[in-house]
Write an enzyme that holds these catalytic residues in place. Structure first.
Site, PDB file in Angstrom:
ATOM      1  CG  HIS A   1      -1.700  -1.255   1.408  1.00  0.00           C
ATOM      2  ND1 HIS A   1      -2.895  -1.531   0.805  1.00  0.00           N
ATOM      3  CD2 HIS A   1      -1.373  -2.362   2.125  1.00  0.00           C
ATOM      4  CE1 HIS A   1      -3.295  -2.741   1.154  1.00  0.00           C
ATOM      5  NE2 HIS A   1      -2.383  -3.267   1.946  1.00  0.00           N
TER       6      HIS A   1
ATOM      7  CB  SER B   1      15.544  20.740 -15.015  1.00  0.00           C
ATOM      8  OG  SER B   1      14.921  21.998 -15.190  1.00  0.00           O
TER       9      SER B   1
ATOM     10  CD  GLU C   1      10.153  11.024 -15.188  1.00  0.00           C
ATOM     11  OE1 GLU C   1       9.324  11.681 -14.567  1.00  0.00           O
ATOM     12  OE2 GLU C   1      11.180  11.535 -15.684  1.00  0.00           O
TER      13      GLU C   1
ATOM     14  CE  LYS D   1      13.958  17.915 -10.513  1.00  0.00           C
ATOM     15  NZ  LYS D   1      12.622  18.163 -10.879  1.00  0.00           N
TER      16      LYS D   1
END
Ligand code: ARG
Length: 481
Positions: free
Chosen positions: A156, A277, A290, A283
């Site tokens: 969970h 980025s 992804e 970043k």
């Protein structure tokens, strides 16, 4: 541009708009080598059966070989035709003239496209299996190098129980091992040859489908021509296998994306695989992971797309089937790229043993182990569960992690607690004391490692059984005529 035009079909050239609308060449030129190899086998069979004279067959075979060589060298300019099959025939005809007119004897583009696709998917599946083997080996190497590192597992998305990095790696490996089996099944479904089914009902000419099947590395011919020309089950099986594999890669990616976030902070992406980025200088982004997750959506879309195309088609060939092309052709490169990039990325994740351990120590993930220790002392599980639950609550009230619970606190709840039971609050003991098969204990993990290693071996063996296009070409070029 007139190969499939007769007086019966109106005689006239197709409207350029109709040609542009109906042409599949932009996509199916990816099947050029498959188409040429299929045609070589077909003409050898025709010659063997005495359907075309040997010298004609020789000229066709050699002409096809010269086209193949130019495709390989990247030099071929394809004629503007409706599809790859007509383009190859037109090109052959430009090269060798009249003999080319005998190549299409006893076949149709309907059995041809099915043959090309089977050859293509067979080759792509073998390549996927090879890459799967590589990735499994990367996971195993990672288990060997840092498998004992402790980190929390999650149910969970809440911290659950302590496990090791090796166990987490093996969990993703186990899914990939099932994918090896699935691609083995896909290869099995590709075992039969469509060549010689013709347009829908076979041919009156004395062809030998066993022979052309054998020449192309198939086990034998398919059973029913009407079924064969309208069948893309092999394509749907492949796309299902691809979707399931991509889904596994996607879930692995999600874990990595989480683990490398500042919120988890378990691992750092190496500079070689982290993207930046354009605006935020600080970043270090997991774009690779992804993208894999994003592409898994495309894989699934491809499966659903083909199934939707198939649903409701009448028996036999329908031009709708040409819409299978995008999905079937883009899937192989997608899978290969994702497997390859993960093979590069997984060794470039730097896990911090300290950060992972800290996440275990400041929580309550050892609660089940503590309860099981009481069970070992004869306490009923529900009673032990209640006792440890109370201890957790007291720790929470005192703002303490479970690891800091004292024996006194525990004894105030249940008399069965003692020094020994309290040892299970060490996360490493939680892992070491697991006793069941398939668990995260070092012993159970050794078996899992072995299974992954064997799956990698099986993937390589399955891929090795596939005769690749190049090898087929080399064989067919040498068949004596
Ligand atoms: N380009 C077609 C396809 O990909 C080849 C088969 C065409 N058959 C036909 N009867 N028009 O499906």
């Amino acid at each position: 541009m007139a190969i499939a035009k007769t007086e019966a079909s109106g005689g006239r050239q197709l409207l350029p708009e109709v040609l542009a609308f109906s042409s599949s060449l932009a996509l199916d030129k990816a099947l050029l080598l498959e188409d040429i190899v299929g045609s070589m086998a077909h003409v050898l069979m025709l010659a063997h059966q005495g359907i075309v004279p040997k010298e004609v067959a020789r000229s066709i075979r050699d002409g096809l070989a010269s086209v193949y060589e130019e495709v390989q060298a990247g030099r071929l300019q394809l004629p503007d035709e409706e599809d790859v099959h007509m383009a190859v025939e037109a090109e052959l005809s430009t090269r060798i003239g009249a003999p080319a007119a005998r190549l299409h004897t006893a076949r149709s583009r309907n059995d041809q496209v099915s043959t090309d696709l089977r050859l293509h998917i067979r080759e792509a599946s073998a390549e996927v299996l090879r890459r799967l083997a590589e990735l499994l080996e990367v996971l195993v190497a990672r288990m060997d190098a840092q498998g004992e590192l402790l980190l929390p597992s999650y149910t969970h998305r809440q911290r659950a129980q302590p496990v090791t990095l090796g166990f987490w790696l093996a969990s993703h490996g186990a899914a990939l091992a099932r994918d090896v089996e699935l691609f083995g099944f896909v290869l099995g479904q590709l075992g039969l040859s469509s060549l010689g089914c013709g347009a829908i009902a076979g041919t009156s000419l004395p062809i030998d489908r066993e022979l052309s099947a054998k020449l192309l590395g198939f086990v034998g011919p398919t059973h029913n021509a009407m079924d064969t020309v309208g069948d893309r089950d092999f394509g749907m099986d492949y796309l299902y296998a691809a979707s399931r594999l991509m889904l596994h890669l996607s879930r692995l990616s999600t874990d990595v994306i989480d683990y490398t976030s500042s919120e988890f902070g378990f691992a750092l992406l190496d500079g070689e695989i982290a993207c930046g980025s354009s605006m935020m200088p600080q970043k270090r982004n997991p774009d690779v992971f992804e993208l894999i997750r994003g592409k898994s959506g495309r894989a699934l879309g491809n499966l659903l797309g083909l199934m939707s195309t198939m649903k409701g088609l009448p028996a036999g060939y329908n031009r709708d089937l040409q819409e299978d092309r995008q999905a079937l052709l883009e899937t192989g490169p997608m899978l290969k790229a994702c497997l390859h990039i993960l093979g590069l990325a997984m060794p470039r994740l730097h896990f911090s043993a300290q950060r992972c351990k800290a996440a275990l120590e400041d929580g309550y993930t050892q609660a089940t182990d503590l309860a099981e220790r009481l069970v070992k002392k004869g306490v009923a599980f529900r009673e032990a569960y209640q006792a440890v639950g109370s201890l957790v609550r007291r720790c929470q009230e005192a703002n303490l992690p479970l690891a800091k619970a004292t024996l006194e606190m525990a004894l105030a709840i249940h008399s069965a607690f003692d020094e020994e039971t309290m040892e299970s609050l060490l996360p490493e003991n939680s892992v070491l004391h697991k006793a069941s098969l398939g668990s995260c204990s070092p012993e159970a993990l050794r078996l899992q490692r072995q299974m992954l290693w064997e799956a990698a071996g099986k993937a390589k063996a399955l891929a090795g059984e596939v005769v690749g296009l190049k090898a087929l070409y080399a064989q067919l070029k040498e068949v004596f005529l």
